[in-house]
Design a protein around this motif. Sequence first.
Motif, PDB file in Angstrom:
ATOM      1  N   GLU A   4       0.824  -1.214   0.000  1.00 20.45           N
ATOM      2  CA  GLU A   4       0.000   0.000   0.000  1.00 20.45           C
ATOM      3  C   GLU A   4       0.859   1.266   0.000  1.00 20.45           C
ATOM      4  O   GLU A   4       0.521   2.248  -0.644  1.00 20.45           O
ATOM      5  N   LEU A   7       1.784   2.574  -3.430  1.00 22.37           N
ATOM      6  CA  LEU A   7       0.741   3.039  -4.332  1.00 22.37           C
ATOM      7  C   LEU A   7       0.665   4.562  -4.315  1.00 22.37           C
ATOM      8  O   LEU A   7       1.037   5.215  -3.345  1.00 22.37           O
ATOM      9  N   ASP A   9      -1.483   8.063  -4.602  1.00 22.54           N
ATOM     10  CA  ASP A   9      -2.795   8.664  -4.350  1.00 22.54           C
ATOM     11  C   ASP A   9      -3.120   9.600  -5.511  1.00 22.54           C
ATOM     12  O   ASP A   9      -2.483  10.639  -5.676  1.00 22.54           O
ATOM     13  N   ALA A  31      -6.764   0.495 -10.157  1.00 23.15           N
ATOM     14  CA  ALA A  31      -6.880   0.903  -8.753  1.00 23.15           C
ATOM     15  C   ALA A  31      -8.301   0.635  -8.289  1.00 23.15           C
ATOM     16  O   ALA A  31      -9.190   0.386  -9.093  1.00 23.15           O
ATOM     17  N   TRP A  44      -5.951   4.735  -5.072  1.00 18.30           N
ATOM     18  CA  TRP A  44      -4.545   4.414  -4.827  1.00 18.30           C
ATOM     19  C   TRP A  44      -4.125   3.467  -5.940  1.00 18.30           C
ATOM     20  O   TRP A  44      -4.613   2.353  -6.030  1.00 18.30           O
ATOM     21  N   SER A  45      -3.224   3.923  -6.792  1.00 22.79           N
ATOM     22  CA  SER A  45      -2.896   3.185  -8.003  1.00 22.79           C
ATOM     23  C   SER A  45      -1.433   2.767  -8.045  1.00 22.79           C
ATOM     24  O   SER A  45      -0.556   3.441  -7.510  1.00 22.79           O
TER      25      SER A  45
END
Length: 80
Positions: A4, A7, A9, A31, A44-45
């Motif tokens: 996480e 990732l 934003d 995402a 979140w990608s």
Amino acid sequence: MKYENDLIDLFVKCKDAETKRKVLEAIKKYAKWENYTSVALRGWSSLNREQLENVLYNENNFSKNEVQVINANLELFRIG
């Protein structure tokens, strides 16, 4: 597999709700996107801003007048 913390934003601001619906279909696999406003998504990608822009502009033929990708951690912005 990315964690996480790795990732990015991102916000995707669209010109209208119909464009937002089409954009979501095009990017949903990159995402978990949330509705942020009636014309914006947040997610979140694993892709960065430039990579997501490439998906939208080059692979799906959206224009910069229709869609704007914003890195929430690096850019000042207003969505409204």
